[in-house]
Design an enzyme around this catalytic site. Structure first.
Site, mmCIF file in Angstrom:
data_model
loop_
_atom_site.group_PDB
_atom_site.id
_atom_site.type_symbol
_atom_site.label_atom_id
_atom_site.label_comp_id
_atom_site.label_asym_id
_atom_site.label_seq_id
_atom_site.Cartn_x
_atom_site.Cartn_y
_atom_site.Cartn_z
ATOM 1 N N TYR A 1 9.925 -6.128 -29.689
ATOM 2 C CA TYR A 1 11.345 -6.422 -29.918
ATOM 3 C C TYR A 1 11.743 -6.166 -31.373
ATOM 4 O O TYR A 1 12.876 -5.801 -31.646
ATOM 5 C CB TYR A 1 11.646 -7.894 -29.594
ATOM 6 C CG TYR A 1 12.018 -8.157 -28.164
ATOM 7 C CD1 TYR A 1 11.137 -7.862 -27.132
ATOM 8 C CD2 TYR A 1 13.248 -8.728 -27.841
ATOM 9 C CE1 TYR A 1 11.478 -8.127 -25.821
ATOM 10 C CE2 TYR A 1 13.596 -8.989 -26.527
ATOM 11 C CZ TYR A 1 12.713 -8.690 -25.519
ATOM 12 O OH TYR A 1 13.058 -8.953 -24.223
ATOM 13 N N LYS B 1 -2.390 -7.647 -22.234
ATOM 14 C CA LYS B 1 -2.786 -6.380 -21.612
ATOM 15 C C LYS B 1 -3.907 -5.825 -22.468
ATOM 16 O O LYS B 1 -3.833 -4.734 -23.036
ATOM 17 C CB LYS B 1 -1.571 -5.439 -21.539
ATOM 18 C CG LYS B 1 -1.802 -4.173 -20.737
ATOM 19 C CD LYS B 1 -1.879 -4.404 -19.229
ATOM 20 C CE LYS B 1 -2.218 -3.109 -18.507
ATOM 21 N NZ LYS B 1 -2.456 -3.302 -17.067
ATOM 22 N N ASP C 1 -0.266 -7.710 -15.483
ATOM 23 C CA ASP C 1 0.062 -7.264 -14.120
ATOM 24 C C ASP C 1 -0.473 -8.252 -13.091
ATOM 25 O O ASP C 1 0.189 -8.607 -12.117
ATOM 26 C CB ASP C 1 -0.436 -5.826 -13.864
ATOM 27 C CG ASP C 1 -1.862 -5.579 -14.338
ATOM 28 O OD1 ASP C 1 -2.433 -6.454 -15.021
ATOM 29 O OD2 ASP C 1 -2.412 -4.505 -14.024
ATOM 30 N N ASP D 1 9.461 -12.235 -21.637
ATOM 31 C CA ASP D 1 10.805 -11.941 -21.145
ATOM 32 C C ASP D 1 10.754 -11.642 -19.656
ATOM 33 O O ASP D 1 11.503 -12.198 -18.857
ATOM 34 C CB ASP D 1 11.383 -10.742 -21.919
ATOM 35 C CG ASP D 1 12.761 -10.363 -21.428
ATOM 36 O OD1 ASP D 1 13.594 -11.266 -21.257
ATOM 37 O OD2 ASP D 1 13.005 -9.157 -21.205
ATOM 38 N N ASP E 1 11.774 -14.329 -16.144
ATOM 39 C CA ASP E 1 12.758 -14.069 -15.071
ATOM 40 C C ASP E 1 12.094 -14.189 -13.708
ATOM 41 O O ASP E 1 12.668 -14.727 -12.757
ATOM 42 C CB ASP E 1 13.361 -12.658 -15.205
ATOM 43 C CG ASP E 1 14.625 -12.633 -16.061
ATOM 44 O OD1 ASP E 1 14.702 -13.422 -17.022
ATOM 45 O OD2 ASP E 1 15.520 -11.809 -15.778
#
Ligand code: IPM
Ligand code: MG
Length: 341
Positions: free
Chosen positions: A137, A179, A212, A236, A240
């Site tokens: 970001y 990751k 994942d 982020d 959601d």
């Protein structure tokens, strides 16, 4: 003395859900609210999503309550045009709010509103701890006629402080999401989280989960998670996804905290321009964000719990806004919650 709160209603449904949240707060204590234009509204008024004056006012406040920013009016792919989201990112960075807490606890009354089967959601009580001022970001961005790049960077100190936040929540399991099979920042993340855990929090269970796989487990076995500790971008996306466990993203509040100074409290959902101005926005995530402000920002724990119980009570009594499959408007939802305070 009155608590000084800067309110940033922002765009879209923002003003419609902020006003009732202030009614809820006024029922509980002595507050002095100071509204500032923010996001798209600030671009229209001042040409920038966050003015120096608004940032200064936020720094002076006891807490900042924010509704939502953005909308099609300001959507652009021009890298030089101002965007509402810059206000949000500037505020997070400007106030040093590196820890974003997003609690997800589906309420029994809403089990039916979740896309998952009730037996999957039963007992889910997790919190996403998202690093908020680093990573992709905030890394440098480039754009040439032939391509573009976004740099993802993390320092050891940035990872240490967010890891400490996550371990300090007092839950018995922390799932650190990265990751590490691909990204260098994730390998550093894993190393630092492992060390902070070993040195300071070894009584807590720590596991490392690839992002994942975490996305999959969030829907296949959400009850497994206690704390999900992760970097900015993964947080982020996963928050959601986690929000839908509660039935609607219209239910999820968040708190953004630094080490000192005022915190920022806002719903996870956006400005919903498609329903703005129609009086049908679900104000509950905004109320629950006000509750987080009472608890984490103003040390008003009893009042925070009162708001949460009132929201739960209203839902138990059958309150359903359109996002939850009902037809209650913002005003009716507000009244049902106020009645229970
Ligand atoms: C959020 C939002 C923001 C983010 C956007 C509006 C910049 O999606 O708070 O999750 O990506 O952080
Ligand atoms: Mg988001």
């Amino acid at each position: 003395m009155a608590h000084r709160i800067v309110t940033l209603s922002g765009d879209g449904i923002g003003p419609e859900i902020m006003a009732p949240a202030l009614e809820v707060l006024n029922a509980l204590g002595d507050f002095q609210f100071e509204e500032h234009a923010f996001g798209g509204a600030s671009i229209d008024a001042h040409g920038t999503a966050l003015t120096d004056e608004t940032l200064a006012a936020c720094r002076q406040a006891d807490a900042v309550l924010l509704a939502a920013v953005g909308g099609p009016k300001w959507d652009t792919t021009d890298p030089h045009a101002p965007r509402p989201e810059q206000g949000l990112l500037g505020l997070r960075k400007g106030l040093g709010l590196y820890a974003n807490l997003r609690p997800v606890r589906p309420l029994r009354a809403l089990y039916g509103a979740s896309p998952l089967r009730p037996e999957r959601i039963e007992g889910v009580d997790l919190i996403v701890v998202r690093e908020l001022t680093g990573g992709i970001y905030f890394g440098s961005k480039t754009r040439t006629p032939d391509g573009a790049s976004d740099l993802c960077e993390y320092s050891v100190a940035e990872i240490e402080r967010i890891a400490r936040r996550a371990f300090s929540l007092g839950r018995n399991r922390v799932s650190s999401v990265d990751k590490a099979n691909v990204l260098e920042t994730s390998r550093l993340w894993r190393e630092v989280v492992t060390r902070v855990h070993a040195e300071e929090f070894s009584e807590i269970e720590l596991e490392h989960v690839l992002v994942d796989n975490a996305a999959m487990q969030l829907v296949s076995a959400p009850g497994h998670f206690g704390v999900i500790l992760t970097e900015n971008m993964f947080g982020d996306i996963l928050s959601d996804e986690a929000a839908m466990l509660t039935g609607s993203i219209g239910m999820l509040p968040s708190a953004s905290l630094g080490d000192a100074g005022p915190g920022l409290f806002e719903p996870v959902h956006g400005s919903a321009p498609d329903i703005a101005g129609r009086g049908v926005a679900n104000p509950l995530a905004m109320f629950l964000s006000a509750a987080l402000m009472l608890r984490h920002g103003l040390a008003m724990n009893a009042e925070a719990s009162a708001v949460e119980s009132a929201v739960e009570g209203a839902l138990d009594a059958g309150l359903r806004t359109p996002d939850l499959g009902g037809d209650a408007g913002t005003e009716q939802a507000t009244r049902l919650v106020l009645d229970r305070l």
